[in-house]
Scaffold this motif. Structure first.
Motif, PDB file in Angstrom:
ATOM      1  N   GLN A  55       0.692  19.081   9.494  1.00 23.06           N
ATOM      2  CA  GLN A  55       1.278  19.022   8.166  1.00 23.06           C
ATOM      3  C   GLN A  55       1.462  20.425   7.606  1.00 23.06           C
ATOM      4  O   GLN A  55       0.540  21.247   7.656  1.00 23.06           O
ATOM      5  CB  GLN A  55       0.373  18.203   7.244  1.00 23.06           C
ATOM      6  N   TYR A  56       2.666  20.688   7.058  1.00 25.04           N
ATOM      7  CA  TYR A  56       2.984  22.036   6.605  1.00 25.04           C
ATOM      8  C   TYR A  56       2.000  22.580   5.572  1.00 25.04           C
ATOM      9  O   TYR A  56       1.550  23.719   5.698  1.00 25.04           O
ATOM     10  CB  TYR A  56       4.423  22.105   6.072  1.00 25.04           C
ATOM     11  N   THR A  62       1.098  26.185  12.678  1.00 19.84           N
ATOM     12  CA  THR A  62       1.287  25.217  13.765  1.00 19.84           C
ATOM     13  C   THR A  62       2.645  24.542  13.651  1.00 19.84           C
ATOM     14  O   THR A  62       3.321  24.312  14.652  1.00 19.84           O
ATOM     15  CB  THR A  62       0.169  24.166  13.700  1.00 19.84           C
ATOM     16  N   VAL A  63       3.047  24.224  12.406  1.00 18.39           N
ATOM     17  CA  VAL A  63       4.352  23.582  12.216  1.00 18.39           C
ATOM     18  C   VAL A  63       5.452  24.501  12.713  1.00 18.39           C
ATOM     19  O   VAL A  63       6.375  24.071  13.430  1.00 18.39           O
ATOM     20  CB  VAL A  63       4.563  23.227  10.729  1.00 18.39           C
ATOM     21  N   GLU A  64       5.345  25.799  12.376  1.00 14.53           N
ATOM     22  CA  GLU A  64       6.380  26.736  12.830  1.00 14.53           C
ATOM     23  C   GLU A  64       6.380  26.857  14.341  1.00 14.53           C
ATOM     24  O   GLU A  64       7.437  26.945  14.970  1.00 14.53           O
ATOM     25  CB  GLU A  64       6.183  28.107  12.156  1.00 14.53           C
ATOM     26  N   ALA A  65       5.152  26.816  14.942  1.00 10.87           N
ATOM     27  CA  ALA A  65       5.079  26.870  16.404  1.00 10.87           C
ATOM     28  C   ALA A  65       5.734  25.638  17.028  1.00 10.87           C
ATOM     29  O   ALA A  65       6.387  25.728  18.065  1.00 10.87           O
ATOM     30  CB  ALA A  65       3.623  26.974  16.847  1.00 10.87           C
ATOM     31  N   TRP A  66       5.572  24.489  16.364  1.00  8.90           N
ATOM     32  CA  TRP A  66       6.221  23.258  16.872  1.00  8.90           C
ATOM     33  C   TRP A  66       7.736  23.396  16.792  1.00  8.90           C
ATOM     34  O   TRP A  66       8.454  23.048  17.711  1.00  8.90           O
ATOM     35  CB  TRP A  66       5.791  22.040  16.049  1.00  8.90           C
ATOM     36  N   LEU A  67       8.211  23.919  15.617  1.00  5.65           N
ATOM     37  CA  LEU A  67       9.657  24.019  15.421  1.00  5.65           C
ATOM     38  C   LEU A  67      10.260  25.029  16.379  1.00  5.65           C
ATOM     39  O   LEU A  67      11.391  24.858  16.846  1.00  5.65           O
ATOM     40  CB  LEU A  67       9.958  24.409  13.971  1.00  5.65           C
ATOM     41  N   ALA A  68       9.469  26.092  16.699  1.00  6.73           N
ATOM     42  CA  ALA A  68       9.977  27.109  17.621  1.00  6.73           C
ATOM     43  C   ALA A  68       9.863  26.656  19.072  1.00  6.73           C
ATOM     44  O   ALA A  68      10.428  27.278  19.962  1.00  6.73           O
ATOM     45  CB  ALA A  68       9.212  28.412  17.415  1.00  6.73           C
ATOM     46  N   GLN A  79      12.748  18.823  15.708  1.00  7.07           N
ATOM     47  CA  GLN A  79      13.851  18.769  14.744  1.00  7.07           C
ATOM     48  C   GLN A  79      13.968  17.362  14.158  1.00  7.07           C
ATOM     49  O   GLN A  79      14.178  17.200  12.954  1.00  7.07           O
ATOM     50  CB  GLN A  79      15.164  19.173  15.423  1.00  7.07           C
ATOM     51  N   ALA A  80      13.797  16.359  15.029  1.00  2.91           N
ATOM     52  CA  ALA A  80      13.857  14.974  14.546  1.00  2.91           C
ATOM     53  C   ALA A  80      12.740  14.716  13.551  1.00  2.91           C
ATOM     54  O   ALA A  80      12.931  14.095  12.500  1.00  2.91           O
ATOM     55  CB  ALA A  80      13.777  14.005  15.718  1.00  2.91           C
ATOM     56  N   LEU A  81      11.532  15.232  13.858  1.00  5.84           N
ATOM     57  CA  LEU A  81      10.381  15.058  12.962  1.00  5.84           C
ATOM     58  C   LEU A  81      10.654  15.741  11.628  1.00  5.84           C
ATOM     59  O   LEU A  81      10.343  15.212  10.561  1.00  5.84           O
ATOM     60  CB  LEU A  81       9.121  15.628  13.604  1.00  5.84           C
ATOM     61  N   LEU A  82      11.272  16.932  11.708  1.00  5.74           N
ATOM     62  CA  LEU A  82      11.596  17.664  10.487  1.00  5.74           C
ATOM     63  C   LEU A  82      12.579  16.857   9.648  1.00  5.74           C
ATOM     64  O   LEU A  82      12.465  16.755   8.432  1.00  5.74           O
ATOM     65  CB  LEU A  82      12.185  19.032  10.853  1.00  5.74           C
ATOM     66  N   TRP A  83      13.562  16.245  10.343  1.00  5.64           N
ATOM     67  CA  TRP A  83      14.603  15.510   9.645  1.00  5.64           C
ATOM     68  C   TRP A  83      14.027  14.314   8.892  1.00  5.64           C
ATOM     69  O   TRP A  83      14.425  14.024   7.772  1.00  5.64           O
ATOM     70  CB  TRP A  83      15.659  15.066  10.652  1.00  5.64           C
ATOM     71  N   ASP A  88       5.676  16.974   6.377  1.00  5.05           N
ATOM     72  CA  ASP A  88       5.049  16.967   5.053  1.00  5.05           C
ATOM     73  C   ASP A  88       5.118  15.546   4.504  1.00  5.05           C
ATOM     74  O   ASP A  88       5.851  15.254   3.568  1.00  5.05           O
ATOM     75  CB  ASP A  88       5.761  17.957   4.119  1.00  5.05           C
ATOM     76  N   VAL A  89       4.331  14.672   5.155  1.00  2.00           N
ATOM     77  CA  VAL A  89       4.395  13.244   4.833  1.00  2.00           C
ATOM     78  C   VAL A  89       4.076  13.001   3.362  1.00  2.00           C
ATOM     79  O   VAL A  89       4.779  12.275   2.667  1.00  2.00           O
ATOM     80  CB  VAL A  89       3.421  12.458   5.735  1.00  2.00           C
ATOM     81  N   TYR A  90       3.018  13.658   2.865  1.00  2.00           N
ATOM     82  CA  TYR A  90       2.545  13.326   1.525  1.00  2.00           C
ATOM     83  C   TYR A  90       3.379  13.983   0.436  1.00  2.00           C
ATOM     84  O   TYR A  90       3.216  13.681  -0.734  1.00  2.00           O
ATOM     85  CB  TYR A  90       1.066  13.689   1.387  1.00  2.00           C
ATOM     86  N   GLY A  91       4.292  14.893   0.832  1.00  3.95           N
ATOM     87  CA  GLY A  91       5.187  15.465  -0.157  1.00  3.95           C
ATOM     88  C   GLY A  91       6.569  14.842  -0.073  1.00  3.95           C
ATOM     89  O   GLY A  91       7.468  15.233  -0.808  1.00  3.95           O
TER      90      GLY A  91
END
Lengths: 516, 385
Positions: A55-56, A62-68, A79-83, A88-91
């Motif tokens: 979670q961001y 870690t999130v940035e490492a996942w995206l990279a 990218q799909a998860l980001l979309w 950031d489930v709770y936001g």
């Protein structure tokens, strides 16, 4: 007599009728327990996603490492998860919508339940038994009225609701009921406590304040004002006037570890404690201690000791002109190395120093420091790399502890111990002294007492909601016309926990028959 | 002296306590199978029950001794890493489960299942074993025993609730199958259609003893009502939803696979054993009630323990809730068990669907417990590896 059956209102037609019918249908859907279970299931699913996906707000790195694509399932999935907003489930809006639906369903559920409960509490009487059970009665020689009077006394003493029938209304008996309000009432209190929690959380988001600031030991500290925090997160309704204005200085900081490398838990910290001096706006200054688990409270602000690091005092002189003379704060990475940076834009061109501090690096036989990962500062050394060029301050986003080296060229590197200096070309670098800094968090959370109250209500409601059981008990006593003796029946039923009721019934029977 | 104590505590844990739990479990389960039948059988069953009870008390004693010696060896309460938490969870599950069954519900015949659970949990703790050691200073506060012991107790009791739910589903499946077969082909005969083939297999020596033949056939029919292959595959797949964690977190592939398969196969073996015992367990109503009461009690403890955790977090980290993986896991477990309690109170869902939700909630609890320590690093990671 049964109450008259309420007749259903005539079906409305036309556009307004359609809206009304839809709302009624939607409301009926919301009231259903299946809907509540479905929403709870969705909540569980979203929480499961938040457990599995970083979670961001918690671990931005870690999130940035996942995206990279450096970690995790790869860039396509990320990218799909980001979309879908899984980082950031709770936001996410989806979560807000779910929360809204849950509370709507809860409200729809609770309104009829509260009405029914109030009716129950105000009007309900234990129902009378029409027949005696087909069981073997207890036979006693006392008068039936004596037995029934004792039964009434015993049941009242045990806090049962008791009813004696009017003459001719029903066979002679004592009807009793218990656990009528408490189970449903507890459940209602449990569910109502969520509104208290929700209001406290929302109000807290608006009124809260949280700021962080590092302080070097023995150096001037900071005051509780808007400008003095390094990171500053006020709620929407928190204004700069709400600051308390006191001043905090770090007098001394103690940190220690298990230094014996063979001892169990070697390298673990054993102590982490700050002595601070606080100067209120009006009032006497005082000293106090802040440690892990022991925050300090000043004027309703909680002061936590969050992190710490080493703070070397570095002086940079270019052509006889001092361009940097200050403590820099270094932060320990996962590898235990303390990293920091000097950024001196006053020089022409800019001077930048990437600094790695090794607290324990004793000299080897060849006079070169042996770098270790030990965190105690018995033989500190800094490894610096000197850069010249354009620091790009304000042009790119960069951390205080890191240089942006894209427009810089390296001038070489070396070791430096406290008190030493070194000159490369026209730049003189001096390591004056080594101190430590502590990161403090100052927070103001007026919602805490409300949250505690809500949690207390939640538990207070939960216990009767799960443990109280509604049960009915009847005692009948009639004279047997053949023998002239009295036949006593003690019988009943429990709506919940029948096995506990069996024990209770046996006890009440003994008491009613005066055999206890 | 201290290392001697550490060695002693290790021996008390393995093999002593594990062996005693399994021995007690098998003796008591044997006693359960002897509780029905002829007089001489019942006498043998009574003897086995006493021996099993003694073994159980011995196992609990060595377990408590293990916790005490470990605590003295490291000069702190043994509640600091995953091995200690799992071991204590087993102790709580066994003591609470046995006490509840024996003294409150008077269903001591089911004690064998609780001890089987205790043995499995203790063996599982061995996969997480860590040598005794000191504690991080941030954990050295009275908040820790308060918060952790509540949650560990809840975990142990949830585990007992899981056993009852699993037994309920097995028994219910068996009964439904027998009832279905009866109405389908034999129209109300006491012997199920599924058992007719089994009847042929029964030893000729038993003929003439009508009641006994009926009993044996009925038992065989109940067993046949739960397909062994599907149960084994289902248990393996179900266990994998949690045990995959060891595939990703083990130091090397071989040991990861070894852990994965030992957990899964142990659970499959336990499920098959439970299937064999399905004719001897009590009615579905009793099992459902047991599951609900245990889970309701643990749910209260879990709620209080999580609130205590939030209070500690506010004190220690300066925020009461931050959706840290462990916090998220605790919340998820809470929601899952809340779902079970609501499902059980809902007409049309209570019974089998509710029991499945209860099983799922336990999977969620164990899964988040392992994931938050092994897979995702958060503030709560204390695996002590």
């Amino acid at each position: 007599m049964n109450p008259a059956v309420r007749r259903r209102a005539a079906r409305r037609s036309g556009p307004i009728g359609f809206v009304i019918e839809s709302v009624v249908m939607g409301w009926r859907w919301l009231v259903r327990m299946r809907t509540a279970l479905l929403l709870l299931g969705i909540l569980a699913l979203m929480t499961a996603v938040a457990t599995a996906v970083p979670q961001y707000p918690n671990v931005p790195g870690t999130v940035e490492a996942w995206l990279a694509g450096d970690q995790g399932p790869g860039t396509t999935v990320s990218q799909a998860l980001l979309w879908i907003g899984a980082f950031d489930v709770y936001g996410s809006t989806l979560f807000l919508m779910l929360l809204f639906a849950l509370f709507l369903s809860l409200t729809a559920c609770l309104i009829p339940r509260i009405r029914a409960w109030l009716r129950l509490v105000r009007w309900s009487q234990p129902p009378l038994a029409r027949h005696r059970p087909d069981e073997v009665p207890d036979v006693v020689d006392e008068d039936p009225d004596v037995v029934l009077d004792r039964a009434e006394r015993v049941l009242r003493a045990a806090h049962w609701r008791v009813r004696r029938p009017e003459a001719g209304e029903a066979p002679p008996q004592v009807a009793a009921e218990r656990g009528l309000w408490s189970r449903e009432g507890g459940s209602l209190v449990f569910h109502l406590s969520f509104y208290v929690l929700l209001i406290a959380i929302v109000a807290g988001q608006l009124l809260t304040f949280e700021g962080q600031r590092g302080v070097i030991e023995g150096e001037p500290g900071f005051a509780d004002t808007e400008m003095s925090y390094w990171s500053y997160r006020p709620g929407r309704w928190f204004t700069s006037d709400d600051h308390a204005g006191w001043r905090l200085d770090l007098e001394a900081f103690t940190v220690d570890w298990i230094r014996d490398p063979t001892a169990p838990g070697a390298g673990q910290p054993t102590e982490f404690r700050s002595r601070v001096a606080v100067t209120p706006v009006d009032g006497e200054p005082f000293t106090a201690e802040v440690a892990g688990n022991e925050p300090l409270v000043v004027d309703g602000r909680k002061i936590h000791q969050l992190d710490w690091g080493y703070a070397p005092y570095l002086e940079v002189v270019v052509d006889g002109e001092v361009v940097h003379a200050a403590f820099i704060t270094t932060v320990a990475g996962d590898d235990g190395i303390f990293r920091g940076a000097v950024k001196a834009p006053a020089a022409e061109p800019d001077v930048g120093l990437a600094v790695e501090l090794y607290p324990y690096a004793p000299d080897g036989d060849d006079g070169i420091p042996r770098l270790t990962g030990a965190p105690w500062a018995d033989a500190p050394v800094i490894v610096y790399e000197q850069w010249r060029g354009d620091l790009q301050l304000g042009a790119t986003q960069q951390l205080v502890t890191e240089l942006d080296t894209t427009a810089l060229t390296s001038q070489g590197w070396g070791f430096l111990r406290p008190g030493q200096d070194v000159t490369i070309d026209d730049v003189t670098l001096r390591f004056v002294e080594l101190k430590r800094w502590v990161g403090f968090q100052v927070s103001h959370r007026p919602q805490i007492p409300w949250l505690l109250g809500g949690s207390a209500l939640l538990v207070a409601g939960l216990i009767p909601a799960l443990y109280a059981s509604r049960r009915r008990l009847w005692v009948t006593a009639v004279r047997d016309p053949e023998t002239g003796r009295t036949l006593v029946h003690v019988f009943g039923r429990a709506f919940q926990r029948p096995e506990a009721f069996a024990v209770e019934r046996a006890r009440m029977r003994a008491a009613v028959l005066d055999r206890s | 002296m201290v290392t001697d104590l550490a060695a002693l505590s290790r021996v008390l844990y393995s093999p002593t306590t594990i062996a005693l739990y399994f021995a007690a479990a098998f003796t008591l389960l044997y006693a359960l199978t002897m509780s029905v039948g002829r007089h001489d059988q019942q006498r043998r069953g009574e003897l086995a029950r006493r021996v099993g009870g003694g073994l159980a008390v011995a196992g609990i004693t060595t377990h408590v001794a293990h916790e005490i010696t470990r605590g003295i060896a490291q000069q702190r309460l043994p509640l600091g890493n995953m091995f200690e938490v799992t071991s204590l969870m087993a102790l709580v599950g066994v003591v609470a489960g046995l006490s509840y069954l024996t003294w409150i519900r008077r269903r001591g015949d089911l004690n064998g299942f609780v001890l089987l659970l205790g043995g499995l949990l203790m063996a599982f703790a061995g996969l997480l074993y860590a040598e005794p050691g000191p504690l991080m200073p941030i954990l050295d506060t009275w908040w820790r025993p308060f918060h952790v012991s509540l949650l560990v107790t809840a975990m142990g009791i949830f585990a007992a609730g899981f056993v009852f739910n699993a037994l309920f589903l097995l028994r219910d499946t068996a009964e439904l199958s027998v009832a279905g077969a009866r109405t389908a082909t034999t129209r109300g005969s006491t012997v199920g259609a599924a058992s007719i083939e089994d009847l042929d297999d029964i030893d000729a020596a038993l003929e003439g003893d009508d009641d006994r033949v009926h009993d044996v056939a009925y038992r065989a029919a109940l067993r046949a009502g739960v397909p062994a292959g599907r149960l084994a595959v289902g248990t393996f797949v179900g266990a994998s939803t949690v045990s995959w964690v060891f595939l990703t977190s083990a130091p090397d592939t071989a040991s990861g696979l070894a852990r994965f398969f030992s957990i899964n196969l142990a659970l499959v073996a336990a499920a098959l054993l439970a299937r064999w015992l399905v004719p001897f367990v009590p009615s579905t109503v009793t099992l459902d009630g047991l599951a609900h009461r245990t889970i309701a009690f643990a749910f209260i403890l879990w709620t209080v323990g999580t609130i205590a955790g939030a209070m500690w977090a506010e004190q220690s980290w300066g925020r009461f809730w931050g959706w840290d993986p462990k916090e998220t896991g605790a919340f998820l477990t809470w929601v899952a068990y809340a779902g079970y309690l609501h499902a059980r109170a809902t007409r049309g869902i209570k019974g089998r669907p509710a029991a499945w939700i209860g099983i799922g909630a336990f999977v969620v609890m164990m899964g988040t417990y392992l994931i938050a320590n092994y897979v995702i690093v958060g503030l709560h990671s204390y695996a002590g590896l």
